[in-house]
Scaffold this motif. Structure first.
Motif, PDB file in Angstrom:
ATOM      1  N   PHE A 103       0.835  -1.197   0.000  1.00 35.66           N
ATOM      2  CA  PHE A 103       0.000   0.000   0.000  1.00 35.66           C
ATOM      3  C   PHE A 103       0.869   1.246   0.000  1.00 35.66           C
ATOM      4  O   PHE A 103       1.764   1.390   0.833  1.00 35.66           O
ATOM      5  CB  PHE A 103      -0.886   0.037   1.249  1.00 35.66           C
ATOM      6  CG  PHE A 103      -1.921  -1.046   1.311  1.00 35.66           C
ATOM      7  CD1 PHE A 103      -1.647  -2.243   1.949  1.00 35.66           C
ATOM      8  CD2 PHE A 103      -3.161  -0.870   0.726  1.00 35.66           C
ATOM      9  CE1 PHE A 103      -2.599  -3.249   2.016  1.00 35.66           C
ATOM     10  CE2 PHE A 103      -4.129  -1.874   0.786  1.00 35.66           C
ATOM     11  CZ  PHE A 103      -3.842  -3.068   1.433  1.00 35.66           C
ATOM     12  N   PHE A 118      -4.680   6.384   1.611  1.00 31.81           N
ATOM     13  CA  PHE A 118      -4.047   5.148   1.178  1.00 31.81           C
ATOM     14  C   PHE A 118      -4.497   4.807  -0.237  1.00 31.81           C
ATOM     15  O   PHE A 118      -5.648   5.040  -0.616  1.00 31.81           O
ATOM     16  CB  PHE A 118      -4.432   3.991   2.097  1.00 31.81           C
ATOM     17  CG  PHE A 118      -3.643   3.939   3.379  1.00 31.81           C
ATOM     18  CD1 PHE A 118      -3.953   4.779   4.438  1.00 31.81           C
ATOM     19  CD2 PHE A 118      -2.594   3.041   3.525  1.00 31.81           C
ATOM     20  CE1 PHE A 118      -3.228   4.731   5.625  1.00 31.81           C
ATOM     21  CE2 PHE A 118      -1.864   2.977   4.710  1.00 31.81           C
ATOM     22  CZ  PHE A 118      -2.190   3.828   5.760  1.00 31.81           C
ATOM     23  N   GLY A 119      -3.582   4.211  -0.992  1.00 32.65           N
ATOM     24  CA  GLY A 119      -3.971   3.635  -2.257  1.00 32.65           C
ATOM     25  C   GLY A 119      -4.743   2.341  -2.029  1.00 32.65           C
ATOM     26  O   GLY A 119      -4.864   1.865  -0.901  1.00 32.65           O
ATOM     27  N   LYS A 120      -5.250   1.775  -3.114  1.00 35.31           N
ATOM     28  CA  LYS A 120      -6.091   0.585  -2.988  1.00 35.31           C
ATOM     29  C   LYS A 120      -5.294  -0.700  -2.832  1.00 35.31           C
ATOM     30  O   LYS A 120      -5.866  -1.758  -2.615  1.00 35.31           O
ATOM     31  CB  LYS A 120      -7.034   0.492  -4.192  1.00 35.31           C
ATOM     32  CG  LYS A 120      -8.028   1.644  -4.219  1.00 35.31           C
ATOM     33  CD  LYS A 120      -8.972   1.570  -5.396  1.00 35.31           C
ATOM     34  CE  LYS A 120      -9.947   2.753  -5.341  1.00 35.31           C
ATOM     35  NZ  LYS A 120     -10.909   2.729  -6.465  1.00 35.31           N
ATOM     36  N   GLY A 121      -3.995  -0.594  -2.967  1.00 33.95           N
ATOM     37  CA  GLY A 121      -3.153  -1.760  -2.737  1.00 33.95           C
ATOM     38  C   GLY A 121      -2.794  -2.498  -4.008  1.00 33.95           C
ATOM     39  O   GLY A 121      -3.542  -2.478  -4.994  1.00 33.95           O
ATOM     40  N   ASP A 149     -11.157  -2.853   2.986  1.00 35.27           N
ATOM     41  CA  ASP A 149     -12.036  -3.629   2.119  1.00 35.27           C
ATOM     42  C   ASP A 149     -11.309  -3.955   0.826  1.00 35.27           C
ATOM     43  O   ASP A 149     -10.571  -3.111   0.297  1.00 35.27           O
ATOM     44  CB  ASP A 149     -13.318  -2.841   1.823  1.00 35.27           C
ATOM     45  CG  ASP A 149     -14.112  -2.540   3.080  1.00 35.27           C
ATOM     46  OD1 ASP A 149     -14.135  -1.355   3.509  1.00 35.27           O
ATOM     47  OD2 ASP A 149     -14.683  -3.479   3.642  1.00 35.27           O
ATOM     48  N   GLY A 179     -10.005  -4.119  -2.710  1.00 35.65           N
ATOM     49  CA  GLY A 179     -10.131  -3.186  -3.826  1.00 35.65           C
ATOM     50  C   GLY A 179     -10.331  -1.742  -3.432  1.00 35.65           C
ATOM     51  O   GLY A 179     -10.362  -0.860  -4.289  1.00 35.65           O
ATOM     52  N   LEU A 180     -10.473  -1.482  -2.138  1.00 40.62           N
ATOM     53  CA  LEU A 180     -10.664  -0.104  -1.669  1.00 40.62           C
ATOM     54  C   LEU A 180      -9.517   0.375  -0.789  1.00 40.62           C
ATOM     55  O   LEU A 180      -9.472   1.556  -0.426  1.00 40.62           O
ATOM     56  CB  LEU A 180     -11.978   0.018  -0.889  1.00 40.62           C
ATOM     57  CG  LEU A 180     -13.258  -0.220  -1.680  1.00 40.62           C
ATOM     58  CD1 LEU A 180     -14.471  -0.093  -0.766  1.00 40.62           C
ATOM     59  CD2 LEU A 180     -13.383   0.749  -2.849  1.00 40.62           C
ATOM     60  N   GLY A 181      -8.629  -0.513  -0.407  1.00 38.58           N
ATOM     61  CA  GLY A 181      -7.526  -0.120   0.455  1.00 38.58           C
ATOM     62  C   GLY A 181      -7.992   0.181   1.863  1.00 38.58           C
ATOM     63  O   GLY A 181      -8.993  -0.360   2.337  1.00 38.58           O
ATOM     64  N   LEU A 182      -7.266   1.064   2.527  1.00 35.29           N
ATOM     65  CA  LEU A 182      -7.612   1.473   3.885  1.00 35.29           C
ATOM     66  C   LEU A 182      -8.311   2.824   3.846  1.00 35.29           C
ATOM     67  O   LEU A 182      -7.869   3.732   3.136  1.00 35.29           O
ATOM     68  CB  LEU A 182      -6.343   1.613   4.748  1.00 35.29           C
ATOM     69  CG  LEU A 182      -5.797   0.362   5.399  1.00 35.29           C
ATOM     70  CD1 LEU A 182      -5.162  -0.552   4.370  1.00 35.29           C
ATOM     71  CD2 LEU A 182      -4.774   0.744   6.458  1.00 35.29           C
ATOM     72  N   ARG A 183      -9.356   2.925   4.625  1.00 38.06           N
ATOM     73  CA  ARG A 183     -10.061   4.205   4.729  1.00 38.06           C
ATOM     74  C   ARG A 183     -10.164   4.581   6.199  1.00 38.06           C
ATOM     75  O   ARG A 183     -10.577   3.758   7.026  1.00 38.06           O
ATOM     76  CB  ARG A 183     -11.437   4.104   4.079  1.00 38.06           C
ATOM     77  CG  ARG A 183     -11.383   3.933   2.562  1.00 38.06           C
ATOM     78  CD  ARG A 183     -12.767   3.800   1.962  1.00 38.06           C
ATOM     79  NE  ARG A 183     -13.399   2.546   2.345  1.00 38.06           N
ATOM     80  CZ  ARG A 183     -14.693   2.291   2.184  1.00 38.06           C
ATOM     81  NH1 ARG A 183     -15.496   3.202   1.668  1.00 38.06           N
ATOM     82  NH2 ARG A 183     -15.185   1.120   2.546  1.00 38.06           N
TER      83      ARG A 183
END
Lengths: 113, 117
Positions: A90, A103-106, B38, B40-44
């Motif tokens: 990430f 953060f990016g989506k990974g 989640d 495909g959404l990374g960390l929020r």
């Protein structure tokens, strides 16, 4: 709106291949930049960070990243990957003016033995 | 060895239940954070706290509240759980006294996988 883009969602490489994972962000002001890694079944942990100074930063396990301000990029690199590098990576950007972190989506990296 | 612990690794709750997720850090860190992760959404970021009894909204605070009565403990509360709150919840902490500011190296807990039925 500020955003962080990691272009590759899933990367598959063979051992000893070179790695570059892209990270771009959409904010023109002062930022702190991070790469975090999550190995299977483990906590998220810091790989490397950039606050200021030399734009080429070195992290743990042979990883490095280069901050290119003109391209709003902070790409992660490793010259020769190992099977143990299999993990999710990430990119994160701290927008200092707003004191926000995004953060990016990974990127899921899978290394074939 | 620095440590952030979360009260449960897995939790299953029913819609409408009140849910408490607890996080404790032993590093005397000023800052603590709650994220959801989640695919495909990374960390929020949901909420963060930079001091005892202080809290700030992150990007997705709706449906959540937090409590920080002691420096080492940061609780996330789902007042009335809903199915769209099924997720992995990560707690993190960081030291406030470095050049990196609030978001200097964050130390993460193992996560709580919450399922709301």
């Amino acid at each position: 709106a500020q955003s962080v883009s990691q272009h590759n969602h899933h990367v598959i490489l063979s051992e000893a291949a070179s790695l570059e994972l892209g990270c771009n962000y959409s904010y023109g002001g002062t930022v702190n930049l991070f790469w975090y890694v999550q190995y299977p079944g483990q906590h998220l942990q810091l790989l490397l960070k950039y606050f200021s100074g030399d734009p080429l930063v070195k992290g743990i396990k042979g990883f490095e990243a280069e901050f290119i301000k003109s391209k709003f990029s902070f790409n992660l690199r490793k010259p020769s990957v190992q099977w143990s590098d299999t993990a999710e990576y990430f990119c994160a950007v701290n927008v200092k003016r707003d004191d926000k972190i995004i953060f990016g989506k990974g990127t899921r990296l899978h290394i074939l033995p | 060895d620095v440590k952030v612990t979360q009260s449960s690794r897995y939790l299953v709750k029913r819609t409408g239940e009140k849910v408490f997720l607890e996080c404790v850090q032993d590093m005397d860190h000023e800052n603590m954070f709650w994220y959801r992760q989640d695919p495909g959404l990374g960390l929020r970021l949901i909420y963060f706290s930079y001091d005892v009894k202080m809290k700030e909204k992150g990007d997705i605070p709706e449906g959540y509240s937090v409590s920080r009565e002691k420096k080492e403990r940061f609780s996330l509360i789902l007042e009335s759980a809903s199915t769209n709150q099924t997720s992995m919840y990560l707690c993190a902490s960081s030291s406030g006294s470095t050049a990196g500011g609030l978001y200097n190296e964050q130390f993460f807990g193992p996560g709580t996988r919450l399922t709301v039925l």
